[in-house]
Structures are given as C-alpha cells and as structure tokens.
Design a protein around this motif. Structure first.
Motif, mmCIF file in Angstrom:
data_model
loop_
_atom_site.group_PDB
_atom_site.id
_atom_site.type_symbol
_atom_site.label_atom_id
_atom_site.label_comp_id
_atom_site.label_asym_id
_atom_site.label_seq_id
_atom_site.Cartn_x
_atom_site.Cartn_y
_atom_site.Cartn_z
ATOM 1 N N TRP A 111 -0.740 -0.086 -3.300
ATOM 2 C CA TRP A 111 0.553 0.000 -2.502
ATOM 3 C C TRP A 111 0.697 -1.353 -1.896
ATOM 4 N N SER A 117 5.273 -1.233 -0.271
ATOM 5 C CA SER A 117 4.424 -1.838 1.009
ATOM 6 C C SER A 117 5.071 -1.666 2.356
ATOM 7 N N CYS A 123 -3.476 3.461 5.158
ATOM 8 C CA CYS A 123 -3.920 4.163 4.264
ATOM 9 C C CYS A 123 -5.355 4.920 4.753
#
Length: 136
Positions: A111, A117, A123
């Motif tokens: 990502w 992004s 995360c």
C-alpha cells in the motif's frame, strides 16, 4: 460511518492463486508432500497454515513460502474499483485502515508504494496484536 477496515489478501488484492502457487512452490522446494489437501487454507497466517499441514512453524518452508508469496503479490493489481472507493471514503473524511495476517515487511510495500497510499491512515499487521485475525 467514519472508519473502514480492509483486509489485503482476497479483499484489496486477488491473491488466492498466489497463496496456493507460492505454498506449492515452497513445499516442493523442500521435498514436502502434504498429508492433506491445500484447498481451504487460504486466508490463514503462515504459522497457522503450516500447523494445519503438520509442519513446524520454524521449518524453512515458511521462509521460502513467505518470500515467494511476497515476490508474487507485489505485482498483483488491486481489484477494480478499489482506488475510486478509497478516494470517495477519503472525500467524506472517512478513515481507512488495513488489518492483515501479513507482517509489516510484506504488507506495507503493497500500500505504501501504491496509489492507495494517500488514503490509508495505518495498517495493523500480525506483529501489532497478541491475538490475530480472525479473532475479534
């Protein structure tokens, strides 16, 4: 709703075939013939999957599998519509989080190095929790 949590494998990326391909590759590379079918194992953690195959968690097959899976999935495209979905959530001041069975070393490049992004707040990977997915 303000917070949206997405998984990586099978949700953002179509990686089911990569899971099985890389696992088969790793088993063959180490001369292991599994005692059971690999079907139905997709989505579990590396350690959990090895356990279901009666392979010790510290066996070298895990390292080979993870490396091959990571290499293959880095080039896997996001499902159609994911970027637009994230853009719409972001426009409405929603927060986007990723929760994955992957570790940060394999999840973050997917990502962070993508068009997604700017939309992802953070995360949560395997090493961030004491009890991993699918535990609530």
């Amino acid at each position: 709703m303000k917070n949206f949590i997405f998984d990586v494998d099978g949700t953002l990326l179509d990686t089911q075939w990569i899971f099985y391909e890389s696992l088969s590759y790793a088993l063959q590379a180490h001369g292991i013939q599994p005692e059971r079918s690999l079907q139905g194992l997709f989505g579990g953690t590396l350690t959990g999957t090895l356990c279901k195959l009666n392979i010790p968690a510290d066996h070298a097959v895990g390292v080979t599998w993870e490396k091959r899976f990571d290499e293959m999935s880095r080039n896997s495209p996001f499902y159609d519509g994911i970027e637009e979905t994230f853009r719409q959530i972001y426009k409405r001041n929603g927060r986007i989080l990723i929760a994955t069975s992957r570790n940060h070393a394999t999840a973050d490049p997917i990502w962070k190095d993508s068009a997604l992004s700017p939309y992802i707040d953070f995360c949560v990977a395997t090493e961030d929790t004491a009890r991993h997915k699918p535990h609530p």
